[in-house]
Motif scaffolding. Structure first.
Motif, PDB file in Angstrom:
ATOM      1  N   PRO A 148       0.744  -1.286   0.059  1.00 33.89           N
ATOM      2  CA  PRO A 148      -0.094   0.012   0.032  1.00 33.89           C
ATOM      3  C   PRO A 148       0.877   1.283  -0.080  1.00 33.89           C
ATOM      4  O   PRO A 148       0.469   2.422  -0.580  1.00 33.89           O
ATOM      5  CB  PRO A 148      -0.784  -0.059   1.253  1.00 33.89           C
ATOM      6  N   MET A 149       1.796   1.123   0.614  1.00 35.93           N
ATOM      7  CA  MET A 149       2.818   2.346   0.870  1.00 35.93           C
ATOM      8  C   MET A 149       3.525   2.666  -0.628  1.00 35.93           C
ATOM      9  O   MET A 149       3.414   3.786  -1.153  1.00 35.93           O
ATOM     10  CB  MET A 149       4.059   2.117   1.530  1.00 35.93           C
ATOM     11  N   VAL A 150       3.580   1.556  -1.502  1.00 32.29           N
ATOM     12  CA  VAL A 150       4.082   1.872  -2.952  1.00 32.29           C
ATOM     13  C   VAL A 150       2.815   2.256  -4.182  1.00 32.29           C
ATOM     14  O   VAL A 150       2.836   3.437  -4.456  1.00 32.29           O
ATOM     15  CB  VAL A 150       4.652   0.674  -3.560  1.00 32.29           C
ATOM     16  N   ALA A 151       1.707   1.621  -3.653  1.00 19.14           N
ATOM     17  CA  ALA A 151       0.494   2.036  -4.353  1.00 19.14           C
ATOM     18  C   ALA A 151       0.175   3.415  -4.183  1.00 19.14           C
ATOM     19  O   ALA A 151      -0.525   4.206  -5.137  1.00 19.14           O
ATOM     20  CB  ALA A 151      -0.278   0.902  -4.045  1.00 19.14           C
ATOM     21  N   ASP A 152       0.150   4.009  -2.974  1.00 17.78           N
ATOM     22  CA  ASP A 152      -0.390   5.419  -2.600  1.00 17.78           C
ATOM     23  C   ASP A 152       0.580   6.190  -2.928  1.00 17.78           C
ATOM     24  O   ASP A 152       0.379   7.421  -2.978  1.00 17.78           O
ATOM     25  CB  ASP A 152      -0.780   5.211  -1.025  1.00 17.78           C
ATOM     26  N   SER A 153       2.137   6.002  -3.317  1.00 17.56           N
ATOM     27  CA  SER A 153       2.908   7.044  -3.673  1.00 17.56           C
ATOM     28  C   SER A 153       2.530   7.704  -4.705  1.00 17.56           C
ATOM     29  O   SER A 153       2.297   7.044  -5.722  1.00 17.56           O
ATOM     30  CB  SER A 153       4.252   6.559  -3.516  1.00 17.56           C
ATOM     31  N   LYS A 154       2.719   8.791  -4.978  1.00 21.84           N
ATOM     32  CA  LYS A 154       2.692   9.577  -6.038  1.00 21.84           C
ATOM     33  C   LYS A 154       3.817   9.596  -7.068  1.00 21.84           C
ATOM     34  O   LYS A 154       3.822  10.100  -8.153  1.00 21.84           O
ATOM     35  CB  LYS A 154       2.408  11.075  -6.074  1.00 21.84           C
TER      36      LYS A 154
END
Length: 348
Positions: A111-117
């Motif tokens: 989720p940290m990667v997916a949520d990063s812009k």
């Protein structure tokens, strides 16, 4: 001269993203092996040489056997420091995803990667990539992500940024993913890369000694116990099976990496086509590792039945249950694949 296997348009897109970024994060898969750590740290050294701010983020703790790699002590372990990992990934301009083909392979870091812009670049050698990326470089025919990464860096014109430390990391990943160039290694590019790495100052023999010929007392004991007391031969399936419970792991003071390559050992028996290793990491979590010879695909087994994947001859998965239940599931699955077994004279 190395073959140019990556499209020039992809290389140009990668160069544009890297050149336009200041903060770069590098992520590899959970339970990182030599290829994951080697490719990540190789790229980390290269980016730092280019003047970038870079950080390697691993979902969990790297194995002790890989901590000799230059820069391994600078890795940010997401499971140990999730807030810091979230901050780094969220504040990066660019994220490299190395040596994995699906975000589920990075567990709670996903989720940290997916949520990063941040923009995203994937460099990987596993089949069927499913990561949404700005640049996706996937070549399953290559034996390691390290070899593929070196070819990408070379095509990008960044060979001069690959110093001795980066070269050592790259060599380690190539070596571990081919069993010291003993399988998946009939590739001329592999040896061209190796020659160039040695020319940069890599001591290949020293890396071999460190990776394959250096053992703790605990590792030697658990490896011996596993082969003597825990290896079962299943001749009707031409398979071998090793199981280790959490209690047994604790008895030998198991550390991550202590049973590295254990699953390969039964394949040295001529009659064995594939090998299975079940390790009870937690009370309701069993890690499944499989290896095979020739054209027999353990990747298919791990994908269909154990929520995993990998390569034809090297794959893994998991069972969210106790060791007994995991073992029963394996034994139920084996007969399905008996018709796919090769004839005796077809084993490589």
């Amino acid at each position: 001269m190395l073959n140019r296997i990556v499209a020039d348009t992809q290389i140009q897109a990668l160069c544009d993203l890297v050149n336009g970024s200041r903060k770069v994060a590098i992520v590899c898969h959970m339970t990182p092996d030599g290829d994951a750590m080697g490719s990540s740290l190789c790229l980390w050294h290269v980016l730092k040489a280019m003047g970038k701010t870079a950080c390697v983020v691993t979902p969990d703790c790297p194995p002790e056997s890989m901590m000799f790699l230059p820069g391994a002590d600078k890795v940010l372990i997401s499971s140990y420091n999730p807030e810091r990992a979230r901050y780094v990934l969220g504040g990066s301009d660019l994220i490299f995803c190395l040596d994995f083909n699906d975000l589920k392979r990075i567990d709670r870091t996903a989720p940290m990667v997916a949520d990063s812009k941040a923009r995203r670049i994937v460099v990987d050698h596993h089949l069927n990539p499913s990561i949404d990326a700005d640049v996706l470089i996937s070549h399953p025919e290559k034996s390691s992500t390290c070899a593929l990464l070196y070819m990408v860096l070379s095509q990008a014109g960044w060979s001069d940024f690959i110093g001795k430390e980066a070269a050592e990391c790259c060599c380690t990943g190539m070596m571990t993913d081919t069993g010291n160039f003993s399988y998946n290694s009939n590739d001329a590019d592999l040896y061209e890369i190796l020659a160039q790495l040695v020319a940069k100052g890599v001591d290949k023999d020293a890396i071999y000694t460190r990776v394959f010929n250096t053992n703790s007392v605990e590792r030697l004991r658990i490896m011996g116990y596993s082969q003597y007391a825990k290896m079962q031969l299943l001749p009707e399936h031409r398979a071998a099976l090793i199981t280790l419970s959490r209690e047994e792991l604790n008895e030998f003071n198991y550390k991550k990496g202590d049973t590295e390559a254990l699953v390969n050992v039964p394949l040295s028996i001529p009659e064995i086509v594939y090998s299975i290793y079940l390790r009870e990491d937690e009370p309701n979590y069993v890690k499944v590792s499989m290896r095979s010879k020739g054209d027999f695909s353990v990747k298919d087994i791990c994908e269909r039945h154990f929520g995993g994947g990998g390569h034809r001859n090297a794959a893994g998965g998991e069972v969210h249950a106790g060791l007994d239940e995991a073992l029963n599931k394996v034994l139920e699955v084996l007969p399905i694949y008996d018709p796919m077994l090769p004839a005796n004279d077809e084993i490589d």
